[in-house]
Each structure stands twice: as structure tokens, then as C-alpha cells.
Design a protein around this motif. Structure first.
Motif, PDB file in Angstrom:
ATOM      1  N   CYS A 141       0.845  -1.198   0.000  1.00 16.87           N
ATOM      2  CA  CYS A 141       0.000   0.000   0.000  1.00 16.87           C
ATOM      3  C   CYS A 141       0.875   1.240   0.000  1.00 16.87           C
ATOM      4  CB  CYS A 141      -0.903   0.019   1.234  1.00 16.87           C
ATOM      5  SG  CYS A 141      -1.723   1.628   1.413  1.00 16.87           S
ATOM      6  N   CYS A 158      -0.292   4.935   5.091  1.00 13.19           N
ATOM      7  CA  CYS A 158       0.912   4.103   5.068  1.00 13.19           C
ATOM      8  C   CYS A 158       2.130   4.950   4.710  1.00 13.19           C
ATOM      9  CB  CYS A 158       0.745   2.941   4.094  1.00 13.19           C
ATOM     10  SG  CYS A 158      -0.457   1.733   4.687  1.00 13.19           S
ATOM     11  N   CYS A 217      -4.827   2.164  -0.988  1.00 13.21           N
ATOM     12  CA  CYS A 217      -5.197   1.944   0.411  1.00 13.21           C
ATOM     13  C   CYS A 217      -5.896   0.600   0.596  1.00 13.21           C
ATOM     14  CB  CYS A 217      -6.136   3.056   0.876  1.00 13.21           C
ATOM     15  SG  CYS A 217      -6.817   2.778   2.522  1.00 13.21           S
TER      16      CYS A 217
HETATM   17  S1  FES Z   1      -3.942   0.693   4.163  1.00  8.27           S
HETATM   18 FE1  FES Z   1      -2.368   2.004   3.542  1.00  8.27          FE
HETATM   19  S2  FES Z   1      -3.345   3.938   3.547  1.00  8.27           S
HETATM   20 FE2  FES Z   1      -4.967   2.615   4.070  1.00  8.27          FE
END
Ligand code: FES
Ligand SMILES: Cc1cc2nc3c(=O)[nH]c(=O)nc-3n(C[C@H](O)[C@H](O)[C@H](O)COP(=O)(O)O)c2cc1C
Ligand code: SF4
Lengths: 185, 445
Positions: A111, A116, A152
Motif C-alpha cells: 500500500c 501508510c 489503500c
Molecule cells: S492501508 Fe495504507 S493507507 Fe490505508
């Protein structure tokens, strides 16, 4: 080998692969769906008002058993669904989780979205790259891993997060990478 | 693995979304769900309420869409083409959750998919739909398993299929899993994707409620929106509206959450209108040694807010007035040592990559903004770049593009420059030297 990342998702079909597809459409297609794949696709078709709606499902069915979607598979799917192979190709190249080139035995989806990014994506990605000797969009020489960025993962509370195949992992420190990857042979 | 909940309650009248969750946070199966009043709302509605009654309830509840847009679900339903002259259409649950910083629908689907199923059947009843589709992003593997299991249980119990709970109403639900791309979450792109096409949005009108999937009336609602429907049907719209108890005009409770540089990221169900400060507290505050610099109230497509905005009630209007959007209601918290230019670059990279490519301002404008941001990030920005970014943001703003993806990208960009212009200016190079009148001696730079 390298492959396009979804970073260029809307223009992923290279001229070369379009050419291949047209060329192979002219030849006899030596790709055959297994009975099981065909049944699964036909079952999928029954859930919608028309067969076209099963095109993404069909691509996923083929990819599940073969790892990726070859030109021949695109044509075979278009035969089953009764829609032009160019439409299947258009769909296959649009979606980032449909692979039109071979990928490794394990696909790492890391991600790169905001939460993240804030909690250590750069360091995590660099650690993976260093461990495997590949960058985003690339596959290791032994065909073990392909590394791709992903939107995400809905695991922002566990960032930085990634998926390997169907498993979600996080939060991860760069130091966790080596032991984690060892679990996937 | 499941998301941490800041607090829990087993009171259905205060926590309609989460009161049935298990202590071990495992799957709430059909038996347990029914022991906890599950499908009671469906049974009483089918027995006592007409579709119009239910829609009235929904309007009174003032349940605003939890997918980020905040459109009143009751109003949406009242505009669906229904009646003998219209074909029966579809309820489509938007379970594509990919908004950066958002992790609420995953929890609902993994732990209590029966609540979503009940909400969808009620939506089907109100909107005269024949069938429901759950459009689930492909990466949510555990949610897919749990939903499939719940669908089987519901079908076996006569809750789905012909004669729902012994009534004259028939309705079934099918799980459709996606194959990536954020744009699938845009409701008309989602319909194209469901039909097996590239996920380019469609022009509106016609709105999906008139002509959606396969040309039939189609209602697209977010997972959390639909999960609120059973309690509204059971306790009434007024009860739901009052849940937010004077804190907000918007009705009900919502799943709020916090991620980013806080001690304990997680989720919580609270009334609309709770403040950002309360949420940040629940998350244990900032990690040690860090201070709050800025925050996004509800995902990557919402505008940056400052610490002073933490006291605002988190609802659609108050956050809108502060120049942002409530979005999905899950806060992303940014610490003092984070460059806002880099974070904005990260966000715009996301939007550029996820553009569907259909219209020019978005397809070409977003990669351009990324180039400018990268240059500024590396201290190589040029005079005029900041104005160019602002002008790009205007050109992809509301009404200028085919869908709301690009305006969503414009919002963090514009607000980052508005609140942190000095950081952008620091990335513009050699302003003084270029204006230098004397030749610069060789070797001095
Ligand atoms: S899981 Fe990485 S920003 Fe949501
Ligand atoms: C680019 C883009 C992505 C979106 N992604 C989602 C999503 O993942 N989930 C969601 O529920 N709504 C998403 N939406 C909002 C939907 O278009 C739509 O407004 C929503 O599903 C309606 O449901 P609601 O009124 O119940 O919120 C997105 C919108 C845009 C413009
Ligand atoms: S705004 Fe962007 S995502 Fe929306 S239709 Fe245009 S190109 Fe596609």
C-alpha cells in the motif's frame, strides 16, 4: 523481467501487446480453457442480465489457476462470453489486479496511500526492494515474487501494510521483511 | 486481525452499528445475529410498513450517505423510479472501500455481514428492487468469505430468495468482487464495472435511480449507509435523527476512526457531530515526541485542516464550512516533522494513477501537478509553479470534469497550499540569484 505497474493503468496496453493479440487472433488459438474454468465462467454468467458482466469474473477465474492472462486466454474468454476479444482486452488492461504478463508465484501488493506513507511506506518498500533486488512492477529472476503498489488496503490502522497473495500484513518494520518473505517459497 | 475499537457498547439504542459485535471480534453468524434482534426490523417492516412508510422514515432520519458524498439516503430513495410502469431494478452496495485512510466498511463486512444483508433487503423493499449486488473490492478476501457464508445462511433460513421471511416480497443478493482501481467506487463507474466494462463514469442525468445497471432503476449506497437502515426501520426516523442529540443536524451515529501518527489507531461508533479532538484523545493522542501539524477529516479527497479545527463538530456542514469535507469520517493525522509538500505529492500521485483517463483536465492535469510537486519537494521548483498548481487545482475543480475524482484531488492540493504556502515556497529555487543584476562570478555557486 519487468512489467508495467498500475501507475500507468489507463494506458497499460503497450502497442506491442495489442499487435500480438491481433496477430494471434488471426492464427488458430492453441489456448484452451479447462472444463472447470469453463464451468465456473458459465456459472458466473448466470448471475447477471447478460454474459458481458462476467468478463471480469472470467479473467479472474483464468488468472486464479494460471497466474496471469495470456493473449490466448483473452480470446478463449471472448468465445465463451460471445463478445469481441477487443472488449475483453479493454477490460483486462483497465483493471490493476488483472495481469496481462506473467507474474511471480507470489504477488506482493504494497500500500502506497497516505496513511501508510505517513507511517513508513518508503522504508518498507525500500527494504523489500533491497531484499529481493527488484523495484515496483518487477519480478524476481527466480519468478518467486512480483512487487506492485496498491491503493489503500483499508488497513490504515495497521500501516504500513501490504498483502502477499491473499494475506494481509501490518504494521511492518523494515526489519520484519526478511522473515516475512521467507514464509512464501 | 481486526481493527481496534476505542470503546464498545451492547446497547442497540445508542450503538446501532456495533452493539452486536462479539467480544472476540469474530464473525456474528445467523443464530447469534437473530438472538440479538437481527432481522427483526426486516420482519416487522414487511408486516407493518409500506415501502413509502420506510422511505418517509429514512427521510426523517436524515441519514447522510456514508460513502463520502453525504447525500441524504431517504431523498435518494424517494427519487427512484418505482411503480408498475417501471421494471424492478437493483440495490448495489458500494463496498469498494479504497479511499486513502478509510477502514470502516471492512470491519462491518468481516464481523457482521448479516446487518448489511438486512439493510440491503430493506432497501430492496423500499425501492422495489429485484436483486442486490455487493460490489466488493477484490483485496477484501476475508470479507468475501464471511459475506458468502452469511448469504448462504440467509438463503437457507428463507430470509433471501422467494418470499422473504414468508412475505410476498422476493429478493436475492449476489457478491461481485472487483479487480482493482479506485475509480470503481464512483457510483456510475461502479455500474459500468458491474456490467463488465471499463470503469469509466457515466454522464448524469440520467441518474442511476432512473437508469442504472442494465438500464434498470438502481440504488447505489455505501456499506455503512445500508447497515444503518435496519435500526431506522425498527426504531423510526425520529429516533435515529435524535441519536446525534443536538450535536449535529445530521442524523445518527457513524463509524469514525483515526490513523496516521497516533498512539493507538482504531475505530469507534459515535454520534454525528463528535469533535476531532475527542477522537484524537481516544486514539491516545500523538505518538511520543510528535505534535499535530495537520489532519485530513475523511480520506485523501478531503481538505487539510489545522489543529484549531479539532474542536469543530465532525458533520457534513461544519467541516464543509471550514473548507474541507467530512468524506468518510476517518481522520488521517499528520505530525509536525512531516513535509506537507511530500504528503501532497503522495496524494496527487494516487489520484493521477487512479484517474480513469476519460477526460483531459484530470488525465493530463493530475500528472502535471505531480511533476510540479516533485520538483518543489526536491527544492527544484520554479518561479510560478505554485500559481500553476493553484490554477491546475481550479481547472479540475467541481463542474470542470466528468466525475468527482478530479475535484477530490483538487481539495488536498488547494488546502495544502492555503495552509502551508511557506513550505511550497521553500521548494522554489534560487529566486534571488535569477533576479541578480550582476553576473555571478564563476565558482561562487
Ligand atoms: S492501508 Fe495504507 S493507507 Fe490505508
Ligand atoms: C472517485 C470516487 C471514488 C469513490 N469511492 C467510493 C467507495 O469506495 N465507496 C463508497 O461507498 N463510495 C465511494 N464514492 C462515492 C460514490 O460515488 C457514491 O456517492 C456512494 O457510493 C453513494 O452511497 P452513499 O450515498 O450511501 O454514500 C466514490 C466517489 C468517487 C468520485
Ligand atoms: S474526472 Fe478523472 S476519473 Fe473522473 S471521468 Fe474524468 S478522467 Fe475519469
Amino acid at each position: 523481467m519487468t512489467m508495467d505497474t498500475p501507475a500507468t493503468g489507463n494506458t497499460r496496453t503497450s502497442k506491442a501487446s495489442q499487435g500480438n493479440l491481433i496477430a494471434s487472433a488471426g492464427r488458430l488459438n492453441d489456448f484452451e480453457l479447462t472444463d472447470e474454468e469453463r464451468h465456473e465462467i458459465e456459472h458466473e454468467m448466470g448471475h447477471y442480465e447478460n454474459p458481458r458482466a462476467a468478463s471480469i469474473g472470467a479473467l479472474k477465474i483464468v488468472q486464479k489457476s494460471r497466474g496471469w492472462v495470456s493473449d490466448g486466454a483473452v480470446i478463449a474468454i471472448s468465445d465463451v462470453l460471445g463478445i469481441p476479444s477487443s472488449d475483453i482486452e479493454g477490460v483486462a488492461t483497465f483493471y490493476s489486479l488483472i495481469f496481462r504478463q506473467p507474474v511471480g508465484r507470489h504477488v506482493i501488493l504494497v500500500c502506497d496511500s497516505s496513511s501508510c506513507f505517513l507511517t513508513g511506506y518508503d522504508e518498507l518498500r525500500d527494504a523489500i526492494s533491497k531484499e529481493l533486488g527488484i523495484g515496483l512492477g518487477q519480478t524476481t529472476g527466480d519468478d518467486r515474487f512480483t512487487l506492485l503498489p496498491v491503493c489503500c488496503l483499508g488497513a490504515c490502522d495497521r500501516g504500513p501494510a501490504l498483502m502477499i497473495d491473499e494475506d494481509l500484513h501490518g504494521p511492518l518494520e523494515p526489519g520484519d521483511v526478511s522473515a516475512l518473505l521467507e514464509r512464501y517459497t | 486481525m481486526t481493527s481496534h475499537l476505542f470503546s464498545t457498547s451492547t446497547n442497540g439504542e445508542t450503538h446501532p452499528l456495533t452493539y452486536r459485535l462479539r467480544e472476540d471480534r469474530g464473525y456474528v453468524g445467523l443464530d447469534e445475529f437473530q438472538q440479538k434482534d437481527g432481522y427483526e426490523a426486516l420482519r416487522t417492516t414487511l408486516r407493518d410498513l409500506s415501502p413509502d412508510d420506510l422511505i418517509e422514515n429514512m427521510k426523517t432520519a436524515n441519514l447522510r450517505g456514508r460513502g463520502g458524498g453525504g447525500f441524504s439516503a431517504g431523498t435518494k430513495w424517494s427519487l427512484t423510479a418505482r411503480g408498475d410502469e417501471h421494471p424492478r431494478g437493483y440495490i448495489v452496495c458500494n463496498a469498494d472501500e479504497m479511499e486513502p485512510g478509510t477502514f470502516k466498511d471492512r470491519m462491518l463486512m468481516q464481523e457482521i455481514p448479516h446487518l448489511l444483508i438486512e439493510g440491503m433487503i430493506l432497501a430492496g423493499y423500499a425501492n422495489n428492487a429485484r436483486m442486490g449486488y455487493i460490489f466488493l473490492r477484490g483485496e477484501y478476501v476475508l470479507a468475501a468469505e464471511r459475506i458468502e457464508q452469511a448469504l448462504i445462511e440467509a438463503r437457507e433460513a428463507g430470509i433471501l430468495g422467494p418470499k422473504v421471511c414468508g412475505s410476498d416480497f422476493d429478493f436475492d443478493i449476489f457478491l461481485h468482487t472487483g479487480a482493482g482501481r479506485y475509480i470503481c467506487g464512483e457510483e456510475t463507474a461502479l455500474i459500468n464495472s458491474l456490467e463488465g466494462r471499463r470503469a469509466n463514469p457515466r454522464s448524469k442525468p440520467p441518474f442511476p435511480g432512473q437508469s442504472g445497471a442494465w438500464g434498470k432503476p438502481t440504488v447505489v449506497n455505501n456499506v455503512e449507509t445500508l447497515c444503518n437502515v435496519p435500526a431506522i426501520a425498527l426504531h423510526g426516523g425520529e429516533w435515529y435523527q435524535n441519536l446525534s442529540g443536538g450535536r449535529s443536524e445530521d442524523g445518527g451515529t457513524k463509524l469514525f476512526g483515526v490513523s496516521g501518527r497516533v498512539k493507538r489507531p482504531g475505530l469507534v461508533e459515535l454520534p454525528m457531530g463528535v469533535s476531532g479532538a475527542e477522537l484524537l484523545d481516544m486514539a491516545g493522542g500523538m505518538r511520543d515526541g510528535l505534535e499535530l501539524k495537520t489532519w485530513l477529516p475523511g480520506g485523501g479527497s478531503t481538505g487539510f485542516l489545522l489543529p484549531e479545527h479539532l474542536e469543530l463538530p465532525l458533520d457534513f456542514d461544519a467541516i464543509g464550512k471550514a473548507g474541507s469535507r467530512l468524506g468518510t469520517g476517518l481522520m488521517t493525522v499528520v505530525a509536525h516533522n512531516q513535509s506537507v509538500v511530500s504528503l501532497t505529492r503522495n496524494l496527487e500521485e494516487f489520484f493521477a494513477r487512479e484517474s480513469c483517463g476519460w477526460c483531459t483536465p484530470c488525465r493530463d492535469g493530475l500528472p502535471w501537478s505531480v511533476r510540479l510537486l516533485r520538483a518543489i519537494e526536491h527544492g527544484e521548483g520554479e518561479e510560478g509553479d505554485i500559481d500553476m498548481l493553484l490554477s491546475l487545482a481550479r481547472d479540475i475543480g467541481p463542474g470542470k470534469t466528468f466525475c468527482a475524482h478530479a475535484p477530490g484531488a483538487a481539495m488536498p492540493l488547494e488546502t495544502a497550499i492555503k495552509h502551508f504556502r511557506h513550505e511550497f515556497e521553500a521548494g522554489i529555487r534560487h529566486q534571488k540569484q535569477e533576479a541578480h543584476a550582476e553576473p555571478i562570478p564563476v565558482g561562487s555557486v
